[in-house]
Design an enzyme around this catalytic site. Structure first.
Site, PDB file in Angstrom:
ATOM      1  N   LYS A 127       0.873  -1.187   0.000  1.00 38.51           N
ATOM      2  CA  LYS A 127       0.000   0.000   0.000  1.00 38.51           C
ATOM      3  C   LYS A 127       0.900   1.223   0.000  1.00 38.51           C
ATOM      4  O   LYS A 127       2.043   1.150   0.456  1.00 38.51           O
ATOM      5  CB  LYS A 127      -0.884   0.001   1.260  1.00 38.51           C
ATOM      6  CG  LYS A 127      -2.077   0.912   1.209  1.00 38.51           C
ATOM      7  CD  LYS A 127      -3.124   0.394   0.246  1.00 38.51           C
ATOM      8  CE  LYS A 127      -4.517   0.548   0.719  1.00 38.51           C
ATOM      9  NZ  LYS A 127      -5.410  -0.429   0.099  1.00 38.51           N
TER      10      LYS A 127
ATOM     11  N   GLY B 206     -18.389   7.467  -2.645  1.00 38.81           N
ATOM     12  CA  GLY B 206     -17.265   7.553  -3.576  1.00 38.81           C
ATOM     13  C   GLY B 206     -17.423   6.423  -4.581  1.00 38.81           C
ATOM     14  O   GLY B 206     -18.512   5.847  -4.726  1.00 38.81           O
TER      15      GLY B 206
ATOM     16  N   GLY C 102     -18.899   3.077  -2.773  1.00 34.63           N
ATOM     17  CA  GLY C 102     -20.237   3.219  -2.201  1.00 34.63           C
ATOM     18  C   GLY C 102     -21.280   3.502  -3.275  1.00 34.63           C
ATOM     19  O   GLY C 102     -22.363   2.903  -3.291  1.00 34.63           O
TER      20      GLY C 102
HETATM   21  N1  GLU Z   1      -7.217  -0.249  -3.303  1.00 34.00           N
HETATM   22  C1  GLU Z   1      -7.967  -1.466  -3.518  1.00 34.00           C
HETATM   23  C2  GLU Z   1      -7.943  -2.322  -2.269  1.00 34.00           C
HETATM   24  O1  GLU Z   1      -7.700  -1.854  -1.187  1.00 34.00           O
HETATM   25  C3  GLU Z   1      -7.531  -2.194  -4.769  1.00 34.00           C
HETATM   26  C4  GLU Z   1      -6.110  -2.655  -4.798  1.00 34.00           C
HETATM   27  C5  GLU Z   1      -5.671  -3.206  -6.135  1.00 34.00           C
HETATM   28  O2  GLU Z   1      -6.477  -3.324  -7.039  1.00 34.00           O
HETATM   29  O3  GLU Z   1      -4.488  -3.497  -6.221  1.00 34.00           O
HETATM   30  O4  GLU Z   1      -8.261  -3.477  -2.330  1.00 34.00           O
END
Ligand code: GLU
Length: 423
Positions: free
Chosen positions: A114, A228, A231
């Site tokens: 992340k 968003g 949602g």
């Molecule tokens: N941000 C999204 C999550 O928390 C998608 C992550 C992604 O597709 O790599 O799952």
């Protein structure tokens, strides 16, 4: 308290509180050894970058970005990039760990990561937003790539930002590398259905839960917190499928109509006024009132820690479907368990996004374009089979779903580490 538990508590800065409490017990159930704990406890790479951006005023401003690549035993790291003024490295690390578990629970060949930038995107012009994105990517370019770590959208980042990521990375590398980022627009190597896959994946899981528990028809309806991407799409898909969506909200507040909202009209209203508030034919409510409204299913689809010790007791839904990441605190989790509210945890409920990211990555690597029908069919298969894995274990062990999901996730990660010879 045995040694393993002690170890978890000593290091409680390393894991998020929710993971910590649930994982502490799972680690002890699974009788993990100290080396296994260490391996799960420590992110492989954590870094913070500082980069300059020339603002529209002509002055240069320094920005801070983070990225945590938590574990890559099952495949390249995978995880979104968020732009948020309150972003901290600790929170990024917790969210990266959730990504590792999520990819493992739905059994796709990715690890977890992340990242993000400490910024309030609403205060930037379009040009400044682009320069912040490009500056961040220049700062981390060496550490990402289709076989290293693949970013995607997350809170306050979208397909337009994914294009800037792609373009900046390709300029640096001097070649096309579409699989370096997912969540791109269809015209630039994105996947069909990616834009609404988190929501649709969650709805498949919800429908499977309804049929397994014999809950059948939802008479009171569904309440969705957050309007968003996730949602809004969840509310829209539910509405189009004929479910009654009685309440929705955004950061400015919510609206409620017990007989159901026309979500297409709510979306049009939000586009016009900037908020769902003051929608004709519904009454304004607060976000707190939405969480406590009389509904069958509550969908938190906003930020973390929304359901906590102060409001969990007021929740009247029978099912909580976590489409946001970590919307429920440990205390609220416990309250729901006592109240026999079925909580479908984030690592399962919102995994549809990363599942279609996996399809997008795989299409890019093979120079393929799948029809929407194929993406949706495969998403459904993955989500239903992950739900059944988790639900089956829940049934066997009579435990809460988060615990069963984490148990499955942790086992698969450790198995991969063992096969690699790291254990
Ligand atoms: N941000 C999204 C999550 O928390 C998608 C992550 C992604 O597709 O790599 O799952």
């Amino acid at each position: 308290m045995n040694k393993k538990h002690e170890r978890i508590h000593v290091d409680d800065t390393v894991l998020c509180k929710l993971c910590l409490s649930e994982l502490g017990e799972i680690y002890s159930d699974l009788e993990l050894a100290a080396d296994e704990l260490d391996l799960l406890d420590m992110p492989r790479r954590t870094f913070t970058v500082h980069f300059p951006v020339r603002m529209d005023s002509g002055r240069t401003k320094m920005f801070v970005g983070h990225r945590v690549q938590y574990n890559d035993a099952r495949g390249p790291c995978k995880g979104g990039i968020r732009f948020h003024p309150d972003l901290t490295i600790d929170h990024v690390r917790d969210l990266a760990f959730l990504m590792v578990l999520k990819c493992s629970v739905v059994n796709i060949p990715f690890g977890g990561s992340k990242g993000g930038v400490v910024v309030s995107p609403k205060e930037l012009s379009r040009n400044e937003l682009e320069q912040v994105t490009r500056g961040y990517i220049r700062a981390i370019a060496e550490y990402i790539g289709p076989f290293k770590d693949i970013p995607a959208p997350d809170v306050y980042t979208d397909d337009k930002i994914m294009v800037w990521i792609l373009d900046e990375y390709e300029r640096i590398k001097g070649m096309h590398v579409p699989a370096v980022v997912t969540g791109k627009p269809i015209e630039l190597a994105g996947s069909r259905a990616r834009s609404y896959s988190t929501s649709l994946g969650g709805i498949y899981v919800l429908e499977e839960a309804l049929s397994k528990t014999g809950m059948g028809e939802l008479r009171k309806g569904v309440a969705v917190q957050g309007f968003g991407n996730v949602g809004e799409n969840a509310a829209r898909i539910l509405y189009e499928k004929g479910y009654k969506v009685i309440a929705v909200s955004d950061s400015k507040g919510g609206i409620l109509n017990e007989t159901g909202l026309n979500i297409h009209e709510v979306t049009a209203h939000k586009e016009k006024t900037g908020s769902v508030r003051d929608f004709v034919g519904a009454r304004n409510i607060t976000n707190e009132e939405l969480l406590a409204c009389d509904c069958d299913v509550l969908i938190p689809a906003a930020l973390s820690d929304q359901l906590n010790v102060s409001n969990a007791g007021d929740v009247r839904a029978k099912i909580v479907l976590e489409l946001a990441n970590a919307p429920t605190t440990i205390e609220a989790d416990e309250i729901f368990f006592q109240k026999k509210i079925m909580l479908i945890p984030d690592v399962l409920a919102n995994a549809g996004g990363v599942v279609v990211s996996y399809f997008e990555w795989s299409q890019n690597l093979n120079s393929e374009y799948w029809e929407e029908e194929k993406v949706v069919r495969r998403l459904k298969n993955v989500m239903i089979s992950a739900f059944n894995d988790v639900y089956g274990l829940c049934d066997e062990e009579k435990c809460r779903m988060r615990r069963a999901a984490y148990q499955i996730g942790v086992k698969r990660i450790l198995h991969a580490e063992r096969l690699r010879g790291n254990l």
